[in-house]
Structure formats: C-alpha cells, structure tokens
Write a protein that holds these residues in place. Structure first.
Motif, PDB file in Angstrom:
ATOM      1  N   CYS A  19       0.666   2.546   5.519  1.00 59.84           N
ATOM      2  CA  CYS A  19       1.114   2.835   4.432  1.00 59.84           C
ATOM      3  C   CYS A  19       1.641   4.803   4.498  1.00 59.84           C
ATOM      4  N   THR A  20       2.260   4.664   3.142  1.00 58.08           N
ATOM      5  CA  THR A  20       2.363   6.635   2.782  1.00 58.08           C
ATOM      6  C   THR A  20       2.215   6.656   1.876  1.00 58.08           C
ATOM      7  N   THR A  21       1.332   7.630   1.241  1.00 57.37           N
ATOM      8  CA  THR A  21       1.280   8.552  -0.067  1.00 57.37           C
ATOM      9  C   THR A  21       1.265   9.948  -0.220  1.00 57.37           C
ATOM     10  N   THR A  22       2.120   9.943  -0.729  1.00 55.57           N
ATOM     11  CA  THR A  22       3.019  11.330  -1.078  1.00 55.57           C
ATOM     12  C   THR A  22       2.593  12.031  -2.261  1.00 55.57           C
ATOM     13  N   ILE A  23       2.379  12.609  -2.331  1.00 58.42           N
ATOM     14  CA  ILE A  23       2.251  14.175  -3.259  1.00 58.42           C
ATOM     15  C   ILE A  23       3.410  14.978  -3.621  1.00 58.42           C
ATOM     16  N   PRO A  24       4.397  14.617  -4.406  1.00 59.15           N
ATOM     17  CA  PRO A  24       5.478  15.775  -4.967  1.00 59.15           C
ATOM     18  C   PRO A  24       4.830  16.869  -5.264  1.00 59.15           C
ATOM     19  N   ALA A  25       5.675  18.014  -4.691  1.00 66.56           N
ATOM     20  CA  ALA A  25       4.780  19.668  -5.443  1.00 66.56           C
ATOM     21  C   ALA A  25       5.829  19.841  -6.694  1.00 66.56           C
ATOM     22  N   ARG A  26       7.039  19.590  -6.629  1.00 68.44           N
ATOM     23  CA  ARG A  26       7.514  19.743  -8.110  1.00 68.44           C
ATOM     24  C   ARG A  26       7.936  20.593  -7.980  1.00 68.44           C
ATOM     25  N   PRO A  51      -7.086   2.274   1.384  1.00 69.41           N
ATOM     26  CA  PRO A  51      -7.485   1.177   0.733  1.00 69.41           C
ATOM     27  C   PRO A  51      -8.543   0.268   0.570  1.00 69.41           C
ATOM     28  N   ASN A  52      -9.486   0.038  -0.344  1.00 67.48           N
ATOM     29  CA  ASN A  52     -11.265  -0.552  -0.046  1.00 67.48           C
ATOM     30  C   ASN A  52     -11.548   0.615  -0.200  1.00 67.48           C
ATOM     31  N   TYR A  53     -11.810   1.502   0.567  1.00 66.26           N
ATOM     32  CA  TYR A  53     -12.790   2.771   0.119  1.00 66.26           C
ATOM     33  C   TYR A  53     -13.927   2.882  -0.981  1.00 66.26           C
ATOM     34  N   PRO A  54     -15.443   2.946  -0.764  1.00 67.39           N
ATOM     35  CA  PRO A  54     -15.890   3.067   0.838  1.00 67.39           C
ATOM     36  C   PRO A  54     -15.838   2.311   1.594  1.00 67.39           C
ATOM     37  N   CYS A  61       0.593  -0.770  -0.001  1.00 65.13           N
ATOM     38  CA  CYS A  61      -0.254  -0.345  -0.050  1.00 65.13           C
ATOM     39  C   CYS A  61       0.776   1.189   0.277  1.00 65.13           C
ATOM     40  N   GLY A  62       0.814   2.544  -0.394  1.00 61.86           N
ATOM     41  CA  GLY A  62       0.880   3.557  -0.055  1.00 61.86           C
ATOM     42  C   GLY A  62       1.808   3.820  -1.932  1.00 61.86           C
ATOM     43  N   ASN A  96      -8.228  21.905   5.408  1.00 64.28           N
ATOM     44  CA  ASN A  96      -7.819  22.083   3.824  1.00 64.28           C
ATOM     45  C   ASN A  96      -6.604  22.402   3.149  1.00 64.28           C
ATOM     46  N   ILE A  97      -4.915  21.881   3.313  1.00 67.02           N
ATOM     47  CA  ILE A  97      -4.613  21.545   3.329  1.00 67.02           C
ATOM     48  C   ILE A  97      -3.730  22.081   2.099  1.00 67.02           C
ATOM     49  N   THR A  98      -2.576  23.017   2.382  1.00 67.43           N
ATOM     50  CA  THR A  98      -1.986  24.023   1.333  1.00 67.43           C
ATOM     51  C   THR A  98      -1.011  23.966   1.161  1.00 67.43           C
ATOM     52  N   SER A  99      -0.027  23.903   0.468  1.00 65.34           N
ATOM     53  CA  SER A  99       1.680  23.536   0.421  1.00 65.34           C
ATOM     54  C   SER A  99       2.444  23.711  -0.449  1.00 65.34           C
ATOM     55  N   ASN A 100       3.798  24.289  -0.118  1.00 63.37           N
ATOM     56  CA  ASN A 100       4.355  24.623  -1.117  1.00 63.37           C
ATOM     57  C   ASN A 100       5.661  23.125  -1.291  1.00 63.37           C
ATOM     58  N   GLN A 101       5.361  22.473   0.062  1.00 63.84           N
ATOM     59  CA  GLN A 101       6.793  20.909  -0.169  1.00 63.84           C
ATOM     60  C   GLN A 101       6.121  19.797  -0.250  1.00 63.84           C
ATOM     61  N   ASP A 102       6.629  18.513  -0.383  1.00 58.62           N
ATOM     62  CA  ASP A 102       5.824  17.728  -0.752  1.00 58.62           C
ATOM     63  C   ASP A 102       5.009  17.141   0.280  1.00 58.62           C
ATOM     64  N   VAL A 103       3.891  16.450  -0.217  1.00 58.70           N
ATOM     65  CA  VAL A 103       3.446  16.021   1.154  1.00 58.70           C
ATOM     66  C   VAL A 103       2.522  15.045   1.389  1.00 58.70           C
ATOM     67  N   SER A 104       3.076  14.119   2.440  1.00 58.21           N
ATOM     68  CA  SER A 104       2.405  12.831   2.448  1.00 58.21           C
ATOM     69  C   SER A 104       1.369  12.398   3.858  1.00 58.21           C
ATOM     70  N   ILE A 105       0.740  11.615   3.292  1.00 61.58           N
ATOM     71  CA  ILE A 105      -0.802  11.140   4.032  1.00 61.58           C
ATOM     72  C   ILE A 105      -0.275   9.267   4.585  1.00 61.58           C
ATOM     73  N   LYS A 106       0.523   9.476   5.618  1.00 64.24           N
ATOM     74  CA  LYS A 106       0.324   8.245   6.254  1.00 64.24           C
ATOM     75  C   LYS A 106      -1.014   7.833   6.848  1.00 64.24           C
ATOM     76  N   MET A 107      -1.305   6.551   6.585  1.00 66.86           N
ATOM     77  CA  MET A 107      -2.790   5.818   7.666  1.00 66.86           C
ATOM     78  C   MET A 107      -1.633   4.620   8.045  1.00 66.86           C
ATOM     79  N   PHE A 108      -2.153   4.482   9.486  1.00 66.04           N
ATOM     80  CA  PHE A 108      -1.990   3.488  10.205  1.00 66.04           C
ATOM     81  C   PHE A 108      -3.116   2.964  10.669  1.00 66.04           C
ATOM     82  N   THR A 109      -3.334   1.192  10.970  1.00 61.03           N
ATOM     83  CA  THR A 109      -4.113   0.388  11.652  1.00 61.03           C
ATOM     84  C   THR A 109      -3.880  -0.418  12.704  1.00 61.03           C
ATOM     85  N   ASP A 110      -4.214  -0.683  13.623  1.00 64.45           N
ATOM     86  CA  ASP A 110      -3.861  -1.326  13.913  1.00 64.45           C
ATOM     87  C   ASP A 110      -4.973  -3.206  13.754  1.00 64.45           C
TER      88      ASP A 110
END
Length: 465
Positions: free
Chosen positions: A227-234, A215-218, A201-202, A282-296
C-alpha cells in the motif's frame, strides 16, 4: 404521563449503554438530528432510524466538541455551573441541551486526533445536512465537524444508513445487484449510494492535518500488503511525527528489512526503509510524501500511527478545486491542464457554467483520455458531466460526451489516477440567449459638434466607465 411511564419501564429493562445512537431518527411523526427530551425528562436517542423500542439515555458520546458556551469555546467537559458533575453541550453553540459527563470521561483534542467519521448533522455555508451531500462538489462528502471548518472526507460504505428502503423493500446490508454490492446514504434511497466493494489499501490524503494509521491498527495488520499513502504538499510544507511503530523485525543483518517494512519517499527520493520497533523520526518536506507499507505472508504486528500537518498549502476541499472554477462569458472554451501534449496524474478539477436563465450548449471538440480495459468502465481517468446535482454521465478513452444543450447549471469534472495519461480535451460553451443590456443613449442630430447643448453632455456621460 403514559409515555413517561413507558420510558421509565424501558429504562429499568434495557442495558444499552454501549450501543450507538442513530442520527437522524424518526419518533412519532418527527425526525431528530440529535438527542431529544421528547416525551421524557432526560435526553435520549433511538437505536434505530425509525424508533422501534430500542433507545438509551444520551451521555458525553453525543456531545459536540468543540462547543461554544457564554462566548468561550470548550474542547472538554465544563466543570461547575451549579451541577454536581462536569457537563457538555449537545449543540455546537450551547442552547440549553446538555448531559452530565462521567467521572472517567476522556475528551480528545479534536485538532490532534479528530476521528475519521462524518459529523451528522453538520452545517455548511448556512445550511444543515443530515446525510452526505453533493453541495459544492461533484462527489458525495461530509464534514468532520458540527460546523464545517475545512475538515471533510468523501463518503464511503461506513457512512451508509442501515436499514434503508429501496424499491419498497428494507435492507439491513448491502444490496447485491452489482459487483460488490452497494448501500444507501439516506434512510430512503434517493440516488445517493456508494459501492460496498472491497477497497484497495492506500489513498491520497485530502486534509491539512490529521492522524494516519496502518490498516487495522492497533490490531495486527494484514499479510501480503503493498500500500502507498500519499500526502500532497500542494506548495506548502509537510510535517510528520510517528507516534507508534511496531512491525515484524528484519533479518539478523543490521539495517535489513526484508519481511515487513515501511519505506518513505519525498517526491521520488527514498528517505529510508524501517521495520521492527525502530520507526522513522520526524519528517519535514516541501515535496509530496508517500508512505509505502509492504508485508509478507507471515508474522504481523500492530503497525504504526503518525500525526501530520500541511502548512502554507494551496487550499482545497468542497468548492475549492486545485484547478477548474467558475466559467464566465457568453461563450468560450476550456482545455485540460497540459493540453494538447498530456495532462497530469492526480488531477481533480471541476469547472462550472453558472445558471444565466438561458440554455447553454456544451461541445467537446477534442477528447483523448486513458482508455480502460473492456468491462472496466471509466475507473481510471474520466470526465463527468453534472446537470444541476444530477450526473449525466462519465466518459473516458476516445468516447467524448455528446454535444448537449442544458437548461440550468452545468459542472464538468475531470479526475485522473496516479499513472498513464492522454492528450486531454477541449470543450466549448455557448449561451443560446444572450443577456440583454440597454444600449447607451445616442447623440442627437441636433447636438452641436462642439459639445454645446444638453444632448452632447448626456452622450459624453454615457461613455465614461
């Protein structure tokens, strides 16, 4: 007439509206990339790659959105036009092929909620492709639009064609002759295949806008994820809006998310941790944004959905690498970014030596990349060499590509993962048969040194650039 009667009988017997068309499909001796009216009074499609009796009438699911009609672009069904119900085009530019839309059809604005699926066939730089392609890329990809408009993805198992033929046998599922198996991207295997192994994942996002989900949404997400999903700012600005967010709630202590949670980073800085039904704003960033999802290991919910846009970023995509490019000159050398100290993480560059109707010799004089463990292959950082569209090999560690002479276009791809780097590499190229150019006219010995006479004028003109 017999064929029309045949289809009429099948129409009464078949209830297949929920099944999907297979494109392209073969009927008779003809291959179709979209719905057809062949042997019929309406548009239909086959449910198999080679027509075998399974078919259905086409409806708005097979329409192309957006499509152009009378010079205007439409993202929904078009009312009127002499028809009792709205209609939509089966082609990106309306060519007379259309179907009626049902009363309850809902067309989604493609810019906001474009499905993460290949669009076959698609057009790229004047050529039409019915399957994933290596054109302008060192890895198989496809367009998400009927006409490539910057939205694309690398091809994976979900883009395989079933059934497909390999070594004279037909397969309805992955071929289990390597770890995880593989499947073909063509109806008859031609070397274009992808692994069916379970994917982690990620991911790192390679588009400028879109929708991301857990994953699996909804449906409920999985247990024991990290998992970590990254959106590069470039070099641009990232805008993120969470449209849905439901995770397992935290402990009774206010603000505690110790079971399932999402943590968001801008660069290396954490913006916070969220769980329950109170998601990030809402999030605004000039740097790469990483979304980490952790589940037990217990209690799961439907997860999250977000919409993102990257504005003002350095363009990339098939044929547009962040580094690399076309190499000019009869000979020269190139180094990996950061050489000889260390290259960077998350690089994906391709350099190309154009075909000059001359053999070209490629030599790596230095080579030091991350070395994987035994039996792991070059799965982390690697260099790939392509001769035309054929991959010569993949190289990593200290095992440099051998010095080789090639007879046509050569591409050198360099890809790295998210951790562990090496010194990098340096390669040299030389075209073995230089392109010849006529020599400039020389001054005649009879020409006067003061420039008088016709010969002097000709020689002087020859050296004006």
């Amino acid at each position: 007439m017999a064929q029309l009667f045949f289809f009429a009988v099948l129409a009464l017997a078949a209830s297949v509206r929920g099944q999907d068309c297979v494109f392209p499909f073969t009927y008779g001796s003809t291959t179709y990339d979209s719905c057809t009216s062949a042997s019929s009074t309406g548009f239909w499609c086959s449910l198999d790659a080679v027509y075998n009796g399974g078919w259905r009438w086409c409806d708005e699911r097979e329409c192309t959105f957006p499509f152009i009609y009378n010079g205007q672009t439409y993202t929904t069904c078009v009312p009127g036009g002499g028809l009792a119900s709205p209609w939509c085009s089966l082609d990106a530019v309306y060519q007379g092929n259309y179907v009626s839309c049902s009363d309850d059809v809902v067309i989604v604005e493609p810019l906001d909620d474009k499905p993460e699926a290949c669009h076959f066939p698609f057009e790229y730089q004047g050529n039409t492709y019915s399957t994933c392609t290596l054109e302008a890329s060192s890895e198989l990809w496809c367009s998400l639009d009927a006409v490539y408009d910057g939205n694309w993805k690398y091809c994976g198992e979900e883009d395989c064609v079933f059934p497909f033929t390999y070594n004279g046998e037909s397969y309805d599922e992955c071929v289990e002759d390597i770890d995880g198996g593989w499947c073909s991207l063509d109806h008859v295997y031609q070397g274009n295949g992808v692994s069916c192994a379970e994917k982690p994942c990620g991911e790192t996002i390679n588009k400028d806008h879109g929708v991301l989900t857990s994953p699996n949404y909804p449906n409920n997400y999985d247990h024991d994820m990290d998992c970590t999903t990254t959106i590069p700012a470039r070099g641009g600005t990232i805008y993120i809006e969470f449209q849905d967010f439901v995770l397992e709630g935290g402990a009774s202590t206010f603000g505690s998310c110790e079971f399932d949670y999402v943590e968001i980073f801008a660069g290396e800085r954490s913006l916070g941790t969220w769980c329950g039904s109170y998601g990030p704003g809402n999030i605004t960033s000039n740097q790469d944004v990483s979304i980490k999802m952790f589940t037990d290991g217990s209690i799961a919910d439907k997860g999250w959905r977000l919409k993102y846009t990257v504005e003002g970023a350095t363009p990339f995509g098939p044929g547009l690498e962040e580094c690399g490019g076309l190499l000019h000159g009869q000979h020269g050398h190139m180094e990996s970014p950061g050489f000889p100290v260390a290259y960077h993480d998350d690089i994906d560059c391709t350099w190309t030596l154009e075909d000059k109707h001359s053999d070209v010799m490629l030599e790596f004089s230095d080579f030091h990349l991350e070395k994987p463990g035994q039996y792991q292959g070059c799965s982390y950082d690697f260099v790939e060499i392509y001769h035309g569209l054929e991959r010569v090999g993949r190289f990593c560690g200290n095992a440099a590509p051998p010095t080789t002479t090639y007879s046509e276009k050569v591409s050198i791809r360099f890809k790295t993962d998210q951790h562990t780097v090496g010194r990098g590499f340096r390669f040299n190229w030389t075209y073995l048969h230089p392109e010849t150019t006529p020599a400039p006219p020389m001054m005649s010995t009879t020409d006067a040194p003061d420039g008088s006479g016709e010969g002097s004028g000709a020689a002087e003109d020859a050296f004006i650039f």
